[in-house]
Motif scaffolding. Structure first.
Motif, short mmCIF file in Angstrom:
data_model
loop_
_atom_site.label_atom_id
_atom_site.label_comp_id
_atom_site.label_asym_id
_atom_site.label_seq_id
_atom_site.Cartn_x
_atom_site.Cartn_y
_atom_site.Cartn_z
N VAL A 60 25.07 49.07 -42.51
CA VAL A 60 23.89 48.21 -42.48
C VAL A 60 24.16 46.95 -41.65
CG1 VAL A 60 22.36 46.77 -43.87
CG2 VAL A 60 22.97 49.06 -44.65
N ARG A 61 25.26 46.26 -41.94
CA ARG A 61 25.56 45.02 -41.21
C ARG A 61 25.70 45.29 -39.71
NH1 ARG A 61 30.84 41.39 -42.51
NH2 ARG A 61 30.05 41.81 -44.62
N ILE A 62 26.38 46.36 -39.36
CA ILE A 62 26.66 46.63 -37.96
C ILE A 62 25.39 47.01 -37.20
CG2 ILE A 62 27.89 48.19 -36.40
CD1 ILE A 62 30.13 48.32 -38.48
N VAL A 63 24.57 47.91 -37.77
CA VAL A 63 23.40 48.36 -37.04
C VAL A 63 22.35 47.24 -36.92
CG1 VAL A 63 22.05 49.28 -38.99
CG2 VAL A 63 21.89 50.36 -36.74
N VAL A 64 22.23 46.38 -37.94
CA VAL A 64 21.27 45.27 -37.85
C VAL A 64 21.73 44.26 -36.80
CG1 VAL A 64 20.30 43.31 -39.10
CG2 VAL A 64 20.41 45.54 -40.20
N ALA A 65 23.02 43.94 -36.78
CA ALA A 65 23.54 42.98 -35.80
C ALA A 65 23.36 43.52 -34.38
CB ALA A 65 25.00 42.69 -36.08
N LEU A 66 23.65 44.80 -34.16
CA LEU A 66 23.48 45.38 -32.83
C LEU A 66 22.02 45.42 -32.42
CD1 LEU A 66 26.06 48.33 -32.93
CD2 LEU A 66 26.30 46.12 -31.79
N SER A 67 21.12 45.67 -33.37
CA SER A 67 19.69 45.67 -33.07
C SER A 67 19.21 44.28 -32.67
CB SER A 67 18.90 46.18 -34.27
OG SER A 67 19.27 47.51 -34.61
N LEU A 68 19.70 43.25 -33.35
CA LEU A 68 19.33 41.88 -32.98
C LEU A 68 19.90 41.51 -31.61
CD1 LEU A 68 19.81 40.07 -36.42
CD2 LEU A 68 17.67 40.56 -35.24
N LEU A 69 21.11 42.00 -31.32
CA LEU A 69 21.69 41.76 -30.00
C LEU A 69 20.81 42.37 -28.91
CD1 LEU A 69 24.03 40.96 -28.08
CD2 LEU A 69 25.08 43.17 -28.61
N ARG A 70 20.33 43.57 -29.14
CA ARG A 70 19.44 44.21 -28.16
C ARG A 70 18.15 43.41 -27.99
NH1 ARG A 70 17.33 50.15 -29.45
NH2 ARG A 70 16.40 48.97 -31.17
N THR A 71 17.65 42.86 -29.08
CA THR A 71 16.45 42.02 -28.99
C THR A 71 16.69 40.81 -28.11
OG1 THR A 71 15.78 42.73 -31.21
CG2 THR A 71 14.75 40.73 -30.33
N GLY A 72 17.90 40.25 -28.18
CA GLY A 72 18.23 39.07 -27.38
C GLY A 72 18.17 39.32 -25.89
N PHE A 73 18.43 40.55 -25.45
CA PHE A 73 18.36 40.87 -24.03
C PHE A 73 16.93 40.78 -23.50
CE2 PHE A 73 22.36 43.43 -24.76
CZ PHE A 73 23.17 42.57 -24.04
N GLY A 74 15.96 41.00 -24.38
CA GLY A 74 14.58 41.02 -23.93
C GLY A 74 14.16 42.36 -23.37
N ALA A 75 14.99 43.39 -23.56
CA ALA A 75 14.67 44.74 -23.12
C ALA A 75 14.79 45.65 -24.34
CB ALA A 75 15.61 45.19 -22.01
N PRO A 76 13.72 45.84 -25.12
CA PRO A 76 13.80 46.54 -26.40
C PRO A 76 14.35 47.96 -26.32
CG PRO A 76 11.69 45.43 -26.16
CD PRO A 76 12.36 45.34 -24.84
N GLY A 77 14.22 48.62 -25.19
CA GLY A 77 14.68 50.00 -25.09
C GLY A 77 16.07 50.16 -24.55
#
Length: 241
Positions: A60-77
Protein backbone atom coordinates in the motif's frame (compact mmCIF):
# COMPACT_ATOMS: atom_id res chain seq x y z
CA UNK A 1 7.25 -17.07 -6.68
CA UNK A 2 5.29 -20.26 -5.90
CA UNK A 3 6.44 -20.00 -2.29
CA UNK A 4 5.31 -16.35 -2.08
CA UNK A 5 1.83 -17.24 -3.37
CA UNK A 6 1.46 -20.09 -0.89
CA UNK A 7 2.54 -17.88 2.02
CA UNK A 8 0.21 -15.07 0.95
CA UNK A 9 -2.79 -17.38 0.92
CA UNK A 10 -1.81 -19.57 3.86
CA UNK A 11 -2.79 -17.42 6.90
CA UNK A 12 -6.40 -16.75 5.96
CA UNK A 13 -6.87 -20.12 4.27
CA UNK A 14 -5.74 -21.97 7.38
CA UNK A 15 -7.96 -19.83 9.59
CA UNK A 16 -11.07 -20.27 7.47
CA UNK A 17 -10.49 -23.96 6.86
CA UNK A 18 -10.15 -24.50 10.59
CA UNK A 19 -13.39 -22.62 11.22
CA UNK A 20 -15.32 -24.25 8.39
CA UNK A 21 -14.21 -27.81 9.01
CA UNK A 22 -17.01 -29.78 10.67
CA UNK A 23 -16.42 -31.39 14.02
CA UNK A 24 -15.56 -35.06 13.50
CA UNK A 25 -18.07 -37.51 14.86
CA UNK A 26 -17.09 -40.80 16.45
CA UNK A 27 -16.79 -43.66 13.99
CA UNK A 28 -17.61 -41.59 10.91
CA UNK A 29 -15.48 -39.92 8.27
CA UNK A 30 -15.81 -36.36 7.01
CA UNK A 31 -19.24 -35.59 5.60
CA UNK A 32 -19.81 -34.64 1.98
CA UNK A 33 -21.21 -31.27 3.05
CA UNK A 34 -18.11 -30.52 5.12
CA UNK A 35 -15.79 -31.42 2.23
CA UNK A 36 -17.75 -29.25 -0.18
CA UNK A 37 -17.70 -26.35 2.26
CA UNK A 38 -13.94 -26.68 2.71
CA UNK A 39 -13.46 -26.66 -1.07
CA UNK A 40 -15.62 -23.55 -1.46
CA UNK A 41 -13.73 -21.76 1.31
CA UNK A 42 -10.38 -22.72 -0.23
CA UNK A 43 -11.39 -21.41 -3.68
CA UNK A 44 -12.73 -18.19 -2.14
CA UNK A 45 -9.54 -17.57 -0.18
CA UNK A 46 -7.37 -18.20 -3.24
CA UNK A 47 -9.32 -15.51 -5.11
CA UNK A 48 -8.82 -13.10 -2.20
CA UNK A 49 -5.13 -13.90 -1.70
CA UNK A 50 -3.85 -10.85 -3.69
CA UNK A 51 -6.00 -8.46 -1.63
CA UNK A 52 -4.88 -10.16 1.59
CA UNK A 53 -1.25 -9.82 0.50
CA UNK A 54 -1.71 -6.08 -0.09
CA UNK A 55 -3.24 -5.38 3.32
CA UNK A 56 -0.54 -7.00 5.48
CA UNK A 57 2.58 -6.07 3.49
CA UNK A 58 4.35 -2.93 2.28
CA UNK A 59 2.40 -2.80 -0.99
CA UNK A 60 0.00 0.00 0.00
CA UNK A 61 2.68 2.52 0.98
CA UNK A 62 4.78 1.82 -2.10
CA UNK A 63 2.00 1.91 -4.70
CA UNK A 64 0.44 5.10 -3.26
CA UNK A 65 3.81 6.89 -3.16
CA UNK A 66 4.60 5.87 -6.75
CA UNK A 67 1.15 6.99 -7.89
CA UNK A 68 1.67 10.41 -6.30
CA UNK A 69 5.08 10.62 -7.95
CA UNK A 70 3.46 10.02 -11.33
CA UNK A 71 0.94 12.76 -10.57
CA UNK A 72 3.83 15.16 -9.95
CA UNK A 73 5.08 14.70 -13.51
CA UNK A 74 1.82 16.07 -14.86
CA UNK A 75 1.49 13.11 -17.25
CA UNK A 76 -1.12 10.78 -15.66
CA UNK A 77 -0.49 7.92 -18.09
CA UNK A 78 3.30 7.80 -17.70
CA UNK A 79 4.42 5.38 -16.35
CA UNK A 80 1.33 3.22 -17.09
CA UNK A 81 -0.64 1.64 -14.26
CA UNK A 82 0.73 -1.78 -15.13
CA UNK A 83 4.30 -0.55 -14.65
CA UNK A 84 3.50 1.19 -11.36
CA UNK A 85 1.77 -1.89 -9.93
CA UNK A 86 4.52 -4.24 -11.17
CA UNK A 87 7.26 -2.08 -9.63
CA UNK A 88 5.31 -1.82 -6.36
CA UNK A 89 4.80 -5.60 -6.31
CA UNK A 90 8.47 -6.45 -6.81
CA UNK A 91 9.56 -3.84 -4.26
CA UNK A 92 7.05 -5.40 -1.86
CA UNK A 93 8.60 -8.83 -2.44
CA UNK A 94 12.04 -7.32 -1.80
CA UNK A 95 10.98 -5.65 1.45
CA UNK A 96 8.95 -8.61 2.67
CA UNK A 97 11.42 -11.39 1.77
CA UNK A 98 12.71 -11.85 5.38
CA UNK A 99 9.11 -12.03 6.61
CA UNK A 100 8.12 -14.49 3.89
CA UNK A 101 11.12 -16.69 4.66
CA UNK A 102 10.28 -16.88 8.36
CA UNK A 103 6.60 -17.56 7.66
CA UNK A 104 7.50 -20.36 5.25
CA UNK A 105 10.04 -21.97 7.59
CA UNK A 106 7.93 -21.77 10.74
CA UNK A 107 4.42 -22.35 9.46
CA UNK A 108 3.70 -23.11 5.81
CA UNK A 109 6.41 -25.72 5.19
CA UNK A 110 5.67 -27.80 8.33
CA UNK A 111 1.94 -27.67 7.55
CA UNK A 112 2.47 -28.90 3.99
CA UNK A 113 4.66 -31.64 5.41
CA UNK A 114 1.79 -32.71 7.67
CA UNK A 115 3.49 -31.97 11.00
CA UNK A 116 1.18 -29.10 12.06
CA UNK A 117 -2.56 -28.65 12.39
CA UNK A 118 -4.38 -25.77 10.69
CA UNK A 119 -4.57 -23.73 13.91
CA UNK A 120 -0.88 -24.19 14.75
CA UNK A 121 0.19 -23.47 11.19
CA UNK A 122 -1.93 -20.31 11.06
CA UNK A 123 -0.46 -19.00 14.30
CA UNK A 124 3.12 -19.65 13.18
CA UNK A 125 2.58 -18.30 9.67
CA UNK A 126 0.87 -15.09 10.72
CA UNK A 127 3.34 -14.27 13.51
CA UNK A 128 6.08 -12.81 11.22
CA UNK A 129 3.45 -10.63 9.52
CA UNK A 130 2.19 -9.50 12.93
CA UNK A 131 5.74 -8.54 13.92
CA UNK A 132 6.17 -6.59 10.67
CA UNK A 133 2.89 -4.73 11.11
CA UNK A 134 3.59 -3.91 14.75
CA UNK A 135 7.00 -2.49 13.83
CA UNK A 136 5.46 -0.20 11.18
CA UNK A 137 2.24 0.93 12.90
CA UNK A 138 2.05 4.28 14.65
CA UNK A 139 1.10 4.22 18.31
CA UNK A 140 -1.66 6.77 17.77
CA UNK A 141 -3.34 4.71 15.05
CA UNK A 142 -3.06 1.59 17.21
CA UNK A 143 -4.64 3.35 20.17
CA UNK A 144 -7.47 4.65 17.95
CA UNK A 145 -8.60 1.18 16.88
CA UNK A 146 -8.06 -0.31 20.34
CA UNK A 147 -10.37 2.34 21.78
CA UNK A 148 -12.99 1.78 19.08
CA UNK A 149 -12.85 -2.00 19.62
CA UNK A 150 -13.25 -1.54 23.37
CA UNK A 151 -10.43 -3.95 24.19
CA UNK A 152 -7.59 -3.63 26.69
CA UNK A 153 -4.64 -5.74 25.51
CA UNK A 154 -1.92 -6.28 28.08
CA UNK A 155 0.83 -5.71 25.50
CA UNK A 156 1.27 -5.06 21.79
CA UNK A 157 1.72 -8.79 21.24
CA UNK A 158 -1.85 -9.36 22.51
CA UNK A 159 -3.47 -7.07 19.92
CA UNK A 160 -5.73 -9.09 17.64
CA UNK A 161 -5.63 -8.91 13.86
CA UNK A 162 -8.97 -7.14 13.45
CA UNK A 163 -7.43 -4.20 15.31
CA UNK A 164 -3.88 -4.45 14.04
CA UNK A 165 -4.57 -4.66 10.29
CA UNK A 166 -6.69 -1.46 9.93
CA UNK A 167 -4.29 0.43 12.22
CA UNK A 168 -1.40 -0.73 10.03
CA UNK A 169 -3.22 0.37 6.86
CA UNK A 170 -3.95 3.83 8.27
CA UNK A 171 -0.29 4.21 9.24
CA UNK A 172 0.81 3.09 5.79
CA UNK A 173 -1.46 5.63 4.09
CA UNK A 174 -0.20 8.44 6.33
CA UNK A 175 3.43 7.64 5.59
CA UNK A 176 2.67 7.27 1.87
CA UNK A 177 1.14 10.76 1.82
CA UNK A 178 4.14 12.16 3.70
CA UNK A 179 6.51 10.62 1.18
CA UNK A 180 4.28 11.79 -1.66
CA UNK A 181 4.38 15.39 -0.37
CA UNK A 182 8.17 15.34 -0.35
CA UNK A 183 8.20 13.91 -3.87
CA UNK A 184 5.72 16.49 -5.20
CA UNK A 185 7.44 19.51 -3.67
CA UNK A 186 10.29 19.84 -6.24
CA UNK A 187 7.80 19.44 -9.09
CA UNK A 188 5.63 22.18 -7.58
CA UNK A 189 8.63 24.50 -7.49
CA UNK A 190 9.36 23.79 -11.16
CA UNK A 191 5.73 24.51 -12.07
CA UNK A 192 5.82 27.83 -10.21
CA UNK A 193 9.12 28.89 -11.80
CA UNK A 194 7.94 28.00 -15.30
CA UNK A 195 4.61 29.80 -14.82
CA UNK A 196 6.38 32.93 -13.49
CA UNK A 197 8.86 32.98 -16.39
CA UNK A 198 6.13 32.56 -18.99
CA UNK A 199 4.08 35.34 -17.41
CA UNK A 200 7.12 37.63 -17.28
CA UNK A 201 7.75 36.99 -20.99
CA UNK A 202 4.13 37.69 -21.85
CA UNK A 203 3.53 34.15 -23.06
CA UNK A 204 0.32 33.73 -21.12
CA UNK A 205 -1.32 31.74 -23.92
CA UNK A 206 1.35 29.04 -23.78
CA UNK A 207 0.33 26.20 -21.42
CA UNK A 208 2.92 25.95 -18.62
CA UNK A 209 2.75 22.15 -18.77
CA UNK A 210 4.29 22.26 -22.25
CA UNK A 211 7.51 23.63 -20.75
CA UNK A 212 7.39 22.22 -17.24
CA UNK A 213 6.99 18.56 -18.27
CA UNK A 214 10.35 18.34 -20.09
CA UNK A 215 11.97 20.32 -17.27
CA UNK A 216 10.62 17.88 -14.68
CA UNK A 217 11.76 14.87 -16.67
CA UNK A 218 15.31 16.12 -17.17
CA UNK A 219 15.52 17.17 -13.53
CA UNK A 220 14.34 13.73 -12.40
CA UNK A 221 16.82 11.98 -14.68
CA UNK A 222 19.77 14.17 -13.65
CA UNK A 223 19.27 13.49 -9.94
CA UNK A 224 18.79 9.75 -10.61
CA UNK A 225 15.27 10.06 -9.29
CA UNK A 226 14.15 6.44 -9.58
CA UNK A 227 17.09 5.19 -7.54
CA UNK A 228 16.44 7.84 -4.87
CA UNK A 229 12.72 7.11 -4.69
CA UNK A 230 13.12 3.33 -4.54
CA UNK A 231 15.90 3.57 -1.96
CA UNK A 232 13.82 5.91 0.22
CA UNK A 233 10.75 3.68 0.05
CA UNK A 234 12.67 0.54 0.96
CA UNK A 235 14.63 2.20 3.76
CA UNK A 236 11.47 3.73 5.23
CA UNK A 237 10.63 0.33 6.72
CA UNK A 238 11.90 -0.75 10.09
CA UNK A 239 14.90 -3.05 9.78
CA UNK A 240 15.61 -2.11 6.14
CA UNK A 241 18.40 0.38 6.85
Amino acid sequence: MRRMIIIAAAPVMLLLLGAAAPAPSAGSGPSLTGSAMSLIVALTVLSLAPAILMTITSFVRIVVALSLLRTGFGAPGVPPNMVIVALALFLTLFVMKPTFDIAWTQGAAPYLAGSLTEAEAFKRTIEPFRTFMLANTREGDMRLFIDMAGTTPQSRADIDLRTLIPAFLISELKRAFEIGFLLLLPFLVIDLVVASVLMALGLMMLPPATISLPAKLIFFVLVDGWALVVSSLVRSYAGMG
